[in-house]
Design an enzyme around this catalytic site. Structure first.
Site, short mmCIF file in Angstrom:
data_model
loop_
_atom_site.label_atom_id
_atom_site.label_comp_id
_atom_site.label_asym_id
_atom_site.label_seq_id
_atom_site.Cartn_x
_atom_site.Cartn_y
_atom_site.Cartn_z
N ASN A 156 0.80 -1.23 0.00
CA ASN A 156 0.00 0.00 0.00
C ASN A 156 0.84 1.28 0.00
OD1 ASN A 156 0.74 -0.47 2.67
ND2 ASN A 156 -1.13 0.45 3.49
N SER A 232 0.16 -7.62 7.33
CA SER A 232 -1.01 -7.98 8.12
C SER A 232 -0.60 -8.56 9.47
CB SER A 232 -1.85 -8.99 7.35
OG SER A 232 -1.07 -10.16 7.14
N VAL A 235 0.21 -12.44 9.19
CA VAL A 235 1.56 -12.79 8.71
C VAL A 235 2.62 -12.33 9.70
CG1 VAL A 235 3.23 -12.51 6.84
CG2 VAL A 235 0.82 -12.85 6.28
N GLY A 236 2.39 -11.17 10.33
CA GLY A 236 3.35 -10.68 11.32
C GLY A 236 3.52 -11.66 12.47
N GLU A 253 5.20 -4.05 12.09
CA GLU A 253 4.17 -3.02 11.93
C GLU A 253 3.00 -3.67 11.21
OE1 GLU A 253 4.24 -0.16 13.28
OE2 GLU A 253 6.36 -0.05 13.80
N CYS A 287 -2.96 1.58 6.56
CA CYS A 287 -2.98 0.99 7.92
C CYS A 287 -3.62 1.96 8.89
CB CYS A 287 -1.57 0.62 8.35
SG CYS A 287 -0.41 1.98 8.17
N GLU A 467 8.97 2.91 13.58
CA GLU A 467 9.80 3.38 12.48
C GLU A 467 9.73 4.90 12.42
OE1 GLU A 467 9.32 0.92 9.29
OE2 GLU A 467 7.21 0.62 9.46
P1 NAD Z 1 0.63 -9.29 4.00
O1 NAD Z 1 0.81 -9.61 5.45
O2 NAD Z 1 -0.22 -10.16 3.18
O3 NAD Z 1 2.06 -9.25 3.27
C1 NAD Z 1 3.13 -8.42 3.73
C2 NAD Z 1 4.44 -8.98 3.21
O4 NAD Z 1 4.71 -10.23 3.86
C3 NAD Z 1 4.45 -9.27 1.71
O5 NAD Z 1 5.70 -8.91 1.16
C4 NAD Z 1 4.25 -10.77 1.68
O6 NAD Z 1 4.74 -11.40 0.51
C5 NAD Z 1 5.06 -11.21 2.88
N1 NAD Z 1 4.75 -12.54 3.40
C6 NAD Z 1 3.66 -13.30 3.17
N2 NAD Z 1 3.76 -14.47 3.85
C7 NAD Z 1 4.94 -14.43 4.53
C8 NAD Z 1 5.60 -15.33 5.42
N3 NAD Z 1 5.06 -16.51 5.75
N4 NAD Z 1 6.78 -14.97 5.94
C9 NAD Z 1 7.34 -13.76 5.63
N5 NAD Z 1 6.76 -12.87 4.79
C10 NAD Z 1 5.57 -13.20 4.25
O7 NAD Z 1 0.12 -7.76 3.96
P2 NAD Z 1 -0.31 -6.90 2.68
O8 NAD Z 1 -1.63 -7.38 2.19
O9 NAD Z 1 0.83 -6.80 1.73
O10 NAD Z 1 -0.50 -5.46 3.35
C11 NAD Z 1 -1.66 -5.04 4.00
C12 NAD Z 1 -1.49 -5.09 5.50
O11 NAD Z 1 -0.36 -4.32 5.89
C13 NAD Z 1 -2.66 -4.50 6.25
O12 NAD Z 1 -2.98 -5.32 7.35
C14 NAD Z 1 -2.15 -3.15 6.73
O13 NAD Z 1 -2.78 -2.66 7.89
C15 NAD Z 1 -0.71 -3.49 6.99
N6 NAD Z 1 0.11 -2.28 7.00
C16 NAD Z 1 0.58 -1.86 8.20
C17 NAD Z 1 1.34 -0.69 8.29
C18 NAD Z 1 1.86 -0.21 9.61
O14 NAD Z 1 2.80 0.58 9.61
N7 NAD Z 1 1.31 -0.64 10.73
C19 NAD Z 1 1.63 0.02 7.12
C20 NAD Z 1 1.13 -0.45 5.90
C21 NAD Z 1 0.37 -1.61 5.85
#
Ligand code: NAD
Length: 504
Positions: A156, A232, A235-236, A253, A287, A467
């Site tokens: 995003n 997300s 995944v985090g 994050e 986010c 960050e």
């Molecule tokens: P996502 O969790 O699907 O993917 C994030 C990243 O993790 C991608 O590069 C993905 O390929 C990678 N990934 C997927 N599986 C993994 C694994 N098993 N191990 C390691 N890495 C893996 O999230 P998204 O759909 O790309 O982004 C949207 C989410 O991000 C929303 O929940 C949003 O709130 C969050 N977000 C948070 C912030 C913040 O600063 N808090 C900022 C922007 C977005």
């Protein structure tokens, strides 16, 4: 007419651009028009990830010894080059992730601002010098680099977020392996090309595009010291679990369910503007998006009526079209999630006050567009009031007082951003103290962070790190305390400074 050829892009490993070892690629398509292929990118495997980690490991020994002000000089050049290419990068970004041009320009600008701000830390990065408790002894602390950092980012903010992580990692003397979202590899690649052009030495930054398998290796490999992840919460959590047995430093994050609280004394026009921007900017895919609006009962009905009228007037369309205010969802999967939450809200007996449908006619047919949607009559226990939707859907809840609003506002798993509209300074300060979030706004929406302040959230949004600002340095460095004893004798801290022992 012949079809335009689709560009083929590479990974960047050890200072060389190269295909995935397997030769596999995946297509990146425009979410506003899925007929348009932006490019083919390496669909990498473990071999590519391992090569990137090895390159970063080997470059670390020399990069960490480059004086920090010299590392900074290269990074200042990065900011200059991005500034020159801002318009091109913004257009590429709109094509690959959909948000409107004004916003992608803002995304690129954030990368510029962050790079200037953190590069300047190359000449600061202050430690402490402090008196020792013992005579003839010197005490000080300094930051030390940590090794190879893996950077895993979402789609995003596809240039801003990589910059938030890569620039502080580099200025602190670390090397980087970078896995961008598989949905936005072009913006990541544009950023990495600039790093190369500015003179970041081979191996110091390595980029591998692909899916979870790369992310998993980047969180578990023994040569990775720091994992910095944005994405997300689901995944985090996995990233945290995978990294835990290896005692890596993990910076997370994650998701949000942010709220705007509107009191009865608020400037309602200002609050309306804030809710439109906070709720529907980036199609609700921030986010920090204001996906909940909590309104005092005395102004609730008037607010809903005007909010609905304004949301209906928003122009949804391709982000490259000058008139568009709300772009598409990033993907068919994300749009399906939005639609499923619209159904969930209806089943929970919330009222669709406007929107509620996918847009499919005419120019919308080939994209992932959804109407700006407002749910009214939402209560705090409903799923649409608690779970992150990440689309153009806002839930409006009613409150009876500031305390009630704060209770509702805090009563979610996440803790990223919150805001209050009021004219009453006492209420503003009370809410500022009581909201357990990482970011708080008064008379402004939940979005709009500036690069020199810490950014991040509490609870299921983050794990205590931040960050941006100088807080970013804490993620990518460790403290070393140094004592120099020039007394020529053994002095025992906490023992030899006993006042009795000092008496002649
Ligand atoms: P996502 O969790 O699907 O993917 C994030 C990243 O993790 C991608 O590069 C993905 O390929 C990678 N990934 C997927 N599986 C993994 C694994 N098993 N191990 C390691 N890495 C893996 O999230 P998204 O759909 O790309 O982004 C949207 C989410 O991000 C929303 O929940 C949003 O709130 C969050 N977000 C948070 C912030 C913040 O600063 N808090 C900022 C922007 C977005």
């Amino acid at each position: 007419m012949s079809k335009p050829t689709v560009p083929m892009y590479d990974n960047y490993i050890g200072g060389r651009w190269m295909r995935a070892a397997s030769g596999n690629t995946s297509e990146n398509r425009n979410p506003a028009n899925s007929d348009e292929v932006i490019g083919n990118f390496p669909d990498s495997s473990a071999d590519d990830a391992l090569a990137a980690i090895a390159a970063a490991r080997s470059a670390y020994d020399s990069w960490r010894l480059v004086p920090a002000p010299k590392r900074a000089e290269i990074l200042f050049k990065v900011a200059q080059i991005i500034t020159e290419r801002k318009e091109q990068f913004a257009r590429d970004m709109t094509r690959e992730m959909g948000k409107v041009l004004d916003e992608t320009r803002g995304d690129v600008q954030e990368a510029i601002d962050m790079t200037y701000f953190l590069a300047a830390e190359g000449r600061r990065m202050y430690g402490q010098t402090t008196p020792s408790e013992l005579p003839d002894k010197w005490a000080m602390s300094m930051r030390q680099s940590m090794g190879v950092c893996s950077i895993i980012t979402p789609w995003n903010f596809p240039m801003a977020i990589p910059s938030w992580k890569i620039i502080p990692a580099l200025v602190c003397g670390n090397t980087v392996v970078f896995k961008p979202s598989e949905l936005t590899p072009l913006s990541a690649l544009n950023f990495v090309r600039v790093l190369e052009e500015a003179g970041v030495p081979p191996g110091v930054v390595n980029m591998v595009t692909g899916g979870p398998i790369i992310g998993e290796l980047f969180t578990t490999h023994r040569d990775i010291s720091v994992v910095s992840f944005t994405g997300s919460t689901a995944v985090g959590r996995l990233v945290n679990q995978n990294a835990a047995p290896h005692f890596k430093k993990v910076h997370l994050e994650m998701g949000g369910k942010n709220c705007i609280m509107i009191m009865e004394d608020a400037n309602l026009d200002l609050a309306l503007e804030g809710c439109l921007w906070g709720g529907f900017g980036t199609s609700g895919q921030r986010c920090t998006a204001a996906s909940r609006v909590i309104v005092h009962e005395r102004v609730h009905d008037k607010f809903v009526e005007q909010f609905v009228a304004r949301a209906k007037a928003l122009r949804v369309g391709d982000g490259l079209d000058a008139g568009s205010q709300v772009g598409p969802s990033i993907s068919e999967k994300q749009l399906a999630k939005v639609m499923s939450y619209v159904e969930i809200g209806q089943n929970e007996n919330a009222r669709v006050a406007c929107g509620g449908h996918r847009l499919t006619d005419g120019n919308y047919a080939r994209g992932h567009f959804h109407e700006p949607t407002i749910f009214a009559d939402v209560t705090p226990e409903m799923r649409i009031a608690k779970e992150e939707i990440f689309g153009p859907v806002v839930s409006v809840l009613k409150c009876t007082s500031l305390d009630d609003a704060i209770e509702i506002g805090n009563n979610v798993d996440y803790g990223l951003s919150a805001s209050l509209y009021t004219q009453d300074i006492n209420r503003a300060f009370r809410a500022m103290r009581e909201m357990y979030t990482g970011i708080f706004y008064v008379n402004a929406p939940t979005i709009g962070a500036e690069v020199h302040l810490p950014f991040g959230g509490t609870k299921a949004t983050g794990n205590g790190h931040r960050e941006a600002g100088t807080a970013a340095l804490d993620v990518f460095s460790e403290w070393k305390s140094i004592y120099v004893d020039f007394s020529g004798k053994l002095q025992r801290a906490q023992i030899d400074n006993n006042p009795v022992a000092l008496t002649p």
